[in-house]
Design a protein around this motif. Structure first.
Motif, mmCIF file in Angstrom:
data_model
loop_
_atom_site.group_PDB
_atom_site.id
_atom_site.type_symbol
_atom_site.label_atom_id
_atom_site.label_comp_id
_atom_site.label_asym_id
_atom_site.label_seq_id
_atom_site.Cartn_x
_atom_site.Cartn_y
_atom_site.Cartn_z
ATOM 1 N N ALA A 27 9.775 1.360 34.625
ATOM 2 C CA ALA A 27 11.145 1.151 35.109
ATOM 3 C C ALA A 27 11.151 0.606 36.534
ATOM 4 O O ALA A 27 11.819 -0.394 36.832
ATOM 5 C CB ALA A 27 11.933 2.454 35.029
ATOM 6 N N ALA A 28 10.397 1.253 37.425
ATOM 7 C CA ALA A 28 10.345 0.803 38.819
ATOM 8 C C ALA A 28 9.692 -0.563 38.931
ATOM 9 O O ALA A 28 10.158 -1.431 39.682
ATOM 10 C CB ALA A 28 9.590 1.825 39.671
ATOM 11 N N ALA A 29 8.611 -0.769 38.179
ATOM 12 C CA ALA A 29 7.886 -2.037 38.255
ATOM 13 C C ALA A 29 8.722 -3.193 37.725
ATOM 14 O O ALA A 29 8.756 -4.281 38.324
ATOM 15 C CB ALA A 29 6.580 -1.932 37.475
ATOM 16 N N ASN A 30 9.400 -2.980 36.608
ATOM 17 C CA ASN A 30 10.214 -4.049 36.030
ATOM 18 C C ASN A 30 11.391 -4.410 36.927
ATOM 19 O O ASN A 30 11.768 -5.586 37.019
ATOM 20 C CB ASN A 30 10.708 -3.635 34.644
ATOM 21 C CG ASN A 30 9.582 -3.543 33.627
ATOM 22 O OD1 ASN A 30 8.486 -4.049 33.860
ATOM 23 N ND2 ASN A 30 9.832 -2.874 32.513
ATOM 24 N N LYS A 31 11.963 -3.418 37.585
ATOM 25 C CA LYS A 31 13.052 -3.709 38.528
ATOM 26 C C LYS A 31 12.541 -4.517 39.710
ATOM 27 O O LYS A 31 13.182 -5.494 40.143
ATOM 28 C CB LYS A 31 13.696 -2.418 39.029
ATOM 29 C CG LYS A 31 14.869 -2.663 39.976
ATOM 30 C CD LYS A 31 15.473 -1.378 40.478
ATOM 31 C CE LYS A 31 16.707 -1.665 41.333
ATOM 32 N NZ LYS A 31 16.416 -2.580 42.476
ATOM 33 N N ALA A 32 11.382 -4.123 40.242
ATOM 34 C CA ALA A 32 10.802 -4.866 41.373
ATOM 35 C C ALA A 32 10.497 -6.305 40.970
ATOM 36 O O ALA A 32 10.733 -7.245 41.745
ATOM 37 C CB ALA A 32 9.537 -4.166 41.857
ATOM 38 N N ALA A 33 9.981 -6.489 39.766
ATOM 39 C CA ALA A 33 9.662 -7.833 39.278
ATOM 40 C C ALA A 33 10.924 -8.667 39.112
ATOM 41 O O ALA A 33 10.961 -9.853 39.480
ATOM 42 C CB ALA A 33 8.906 -7.747 37.955
ATOM 43 N N ALA A 34 11.983 -8.064 38.576
ATOM 44 C CA ALA A 34 13.238 -8.796 38.376
ATOM 45 C C ALA A 34 13.865 -9.191 39.709
ATOM 46 O O ALA A 34 14.357 -10.324 39.865
ATOM 47 C CB ALA A 34 14.211 -7.939 37.563
ATOM 48 N N ASP A 35 13.852 -8.271 40.668
ATOM 49 C CA ASP A 35 14.412 -8.579 41.994
ATOM 50 C C ASP A 35 13.640 -9.718 42.650
ATOM 51 O O ASP A 35 14.231 -10.631 43.241
ATOM 52 C CB ASP A 35 14.368 -7.338 42.886
ATOM 53 C CG ASP A 35 15.337 -6.255 42.441
ATOM 54 O OD1 ASP A 35 16.220 -6.558 41.614
ATOM 55 O OD2 ASP A 35 15.188 -5.106 42.908
ATOM 56 N N TYR A 36 12.329 -9.659 42.549
ATOM 57 C CA TYR A 36 11.480 -10.703 43.126
ATOM 58 C C TYR A 36 11.752 -12.053 42.462
ATOM 59 O O TYR A 36 11.909 -13.070 43.143
ATOM 60 C CB TYR A 36 10.012 -10.306 42.975
ATOM 61 C CG TYR A 36 9.026 -11.417 43.223
ATOM 62 C CD1 TYR A 36 8.620 -11.726 44.522
ATOM 63 C CD2 TYR A 36 8.505 -12.161 42.167
ATOM 64 C CE1 TYR A 36 7.722 -12.757 44.752
ATOM 65 C CE2 TYR A 36 7.605 -13.178 42.386
ATOM 66 C CZ TYR A 36 7.216 -13.479 43.682
ATOM 67 O OH TYR A 36 6.339 -14.510 43.912
ATOM 68 N N ARG A 37 11.804 -12.062 41.137
ATOM 69 C CA ARG A 37 12.050 -13.323 40.419
ATOM 70 C C ARG A 37 13.393 -13.938 40.828
ATOM 71 O O ARG A 37 13.510 -15.160 40.978
ATOM 72 C CB ARG A 37 12.046 -13.078 38.911
ATOM 73 C CG ARG A 37 10.661 -12.970 38.288
ATOM 74 C CD ARG A 37 10.753 -13.054 36.770
ATOM 75 N NE ARG A 37 9.424 -13.007 36.161
ATOM 76 C CZ ARG A 37 8.913 -11.955 35.544
ATOM 77 N NH1 ARG A 37 9.626 -10.830 35.476
ATOM 78 N NH2 ARG A 37 7.708 -11.999 35.021
ATOM 79 N N ALA A 38 14.389 -13.099 41.009
ATOM 80 C CA ALA A 38 15.718 -13.601 41.379
ATOM 81 C C ALA A 38 15.681 -14.268 42.753
ATOM 82 O O ALA A 38 16.290 -15.326 42.961
ATOM 83 C CB ALA A 38 16.728 -12.453 41.365
ATOM 84 N N ARG A 39 14.948 -13.678 43.692
ATOM 85 C CA ARG A 39 14.850 -14.259 45.039
ATOM 86 C C ARG A 39 14.103 -15.586 45.014
ATOM 87 O O ARG A 39 14.515 -16.547 45.668
ATOM 88 C CB ARG A 39 14.160 -13.273 45.978
ATOM 89 C CG ARG A 39 14.929 -11.990 46.211
ATOM 90 C CD ARG A 39 14.152 -11.017 47.079
ATOM 91 N NE ARG A 39 14.022 -11.507 48.437
ATOM 92 C CZ ARG A 39 13.290 -10.906 49.381
ATOM 93 N NH1 ARG A 39 12.602 -9.814 49.065
ATOM 94 N NH2 ARG A 39 13.222 -11.404 50.596
ATOM 95 N N ILE A 40 13.027 -15.650 44.248
ATOM 96 C CA ILE A 40 12.256 -16.884 44.154
ATOM 97 C C ILE A 40 13.081 -17.981 43.465
ATOM 98 O O ILE A 40 13.084 -19.146 43.902
ATOM 99 C CB ILE A 40 10.936 -16.634 43.396
ATOM 100 C CG1 ILE A 40 10.018 -15.712 44.204
ATOM 101 C CG2 ILE A 40 10.231 -17.961 43.091
ATOM 102 C CD1 ILE A 40 9.609 -16.237 45.565
ATOM 103 N N ALA A 41 13.789 -17.618 42.406
ATOM 104 C CA ALA A 41 14.613 -18.603 41.694
ATOM 105 C C ALA A 41 15.703 -19.163 42.593
ATOM 106 O O ALA A 41 15.992 -20.376 42.555
ATOM 107 C CB ALA A 41 15.229 -17.958 40.446
ATOM 108 N N ALA A 42 16.301 -18.317 43.416
ATOM 109 C CA ALA A 42 17.357 -18.774 44.320
ATOM 110 C C ALA A 42 16.809 -19.765 45.348
ATOM 111 O O ALA A 42 17.449 -20.780 45.670
ATOM 112 C CB ALA A 42 17.991 -17.576 45.023
ATOM 113 N N LEU A 43 15.611 -19.498 45.849
ATOM 114 C CA LEU A 43 14.994 -20.415 46.811
ATOM 115 C C LEU A 43 14.658 -21.749 46.152
ATOM 116 O O LEU A 43 14.873 -22.817 46.740
ATOM 117 C CB LEU A 43 13.730 -19.788 47.406
ATOM 118 C CG LEU A 43 13.938 -18.593 48.333
ATOM 119 C CD1 LEU A 43 12.599 -17.944 48.669
ATOM 120 C CD2 LEU A 43 14.652 -19.032 49.616
#
Length: 292
Positions: free
Chosen positions: A147-163
């Motif tokens: 749960a914690a790992a998947n949330k961290a991965a999703a948050d990271y992906r969203a930031r990279i996609a926005a950039l």
């Protein structure tokens, strides 16, 4: 009554899920299988330490490599050597059930020694931005912290996609990344730092070289005339850093004052903070575009 009570207890036990074995594929393409989620993990590189904590495994990390200074809690971990020399005795004393190594950075002979002792090894080597997210997910599985790992991965992906959406299609900027001053070293496109440069619409002028961390000459950099020169912080006053280029006033990067200091940890340690380093670099390349 006793019979009914015994039956109820047996049913309750049957409904409690057993801790199933977990398997993932590491960055070397090897399958890592644990009989149950890891409880005592050793991180053999600073980026590994960051990934493990971000994946929800902080309480399970019992040892680390030198320079593991993030997050703050990592500074209190017992050290088990350096990338060039593992203190095997200290490592074994911590009784790990998983060791996460830096595939190209740790000593291959000593990694093999640990494997021969039956210790599960996960080889970490993220060289692309997406691999940071998949590393979080895979380590989360090994830690039983999905749960914690998947949330961290999703948050990271969203930031990279926005950039990528904001900067990826801007006019290209040629970049020289000065990893070390004397001798002069850079990185090729097989490193995550170059992936960050690409994300921001840049191009590594030495990206095509076959060596991962090639040594280059000043004359070669001058000849390629990058629009931007990046360098890390000067930890030794004897190192010239970006001052090295002041004598070459004809270079585009020097003429336009596109000599930027970067945080090497944010560009070269693959982890969630990579998104922060990418955001800073994208802003610097945008500044260079504004100076044309």
């Amino acid at each position: 009554m006793r019979s009914r009570l015994l039956t109820s207890l047996l049913l309750a036990c049957a409904l409690v899920p057993a801790q199933a074995a977990v398997s993932v594929v590491d960055d070397a393409g090897r399958t890592v299988t644990l009989a149950r989620p890891a409880q005592r993990v050793i991180a053999m590189a600073p980026h590994v330490t960051e990934l493990l904590f971000a994946a929800g495994g902080g309480p399970k990390v019992v040892g680390a490599m030198n320079y593991s200074d993030y997050p703050e809690a990592a500074k209190k971990l017992p050290l088990v050597g350096s990338n060039t020399q593992i203190d095997v005795e200290s490592l074994l004393a911590l009784n790990p059930d998983l060791v996460v190594v830096w595939h190209s950075g740790n000593t291959a002979r000593q990694i093999a020694q640990l494997e021969s002792l039956g210790i599960p090894i996960f080889r970490s080597e993220p060289t692309r931005l997406e691999q940071v997210a998949t590393s979080l997910e895979r380590l989360g599985s090994l830690l039983g912290a999905e749960a914690a790992a998947n949330k961290a991965a999703a948050d990271y992906r969203a930031r990279i996609a926005a950039l990528g959406a904001r900067y990826g299609k801007r006019s290209p900027v040629t970049v020289f990344y000065q990893v070390w001053d004397s001798p002069l070293y850079t990185l090729n496109d097989a490193q995550i730092a170059s992936d960050i440069i690409r994300l921001c619409g840049g191009r590594n002028v030495f990206g095509e070289l076959k060596t991962v961390a090639p040594q280059v000459g000043v004359e070669a950099v001058v000849a390629r005339d990058p629009e931007v020169i990046l360098a890390g912080k000067r930890y030794d006053p004897a190192n010239p850093g970006l001052k090295l280029w002041q004598a070459y006033g004809g270079m585009t990067a020097v003429k336009r004052n596109n000599l930027f200091t970067v945080d090497g940890d944010l560009l070269s340690r693959p982890g969630p903070r990579t998104a922060e380093g990418a955001a800073r670099l994208c802003e610097q390349l945008e500044t260079a575009r504004s100076r044309r």
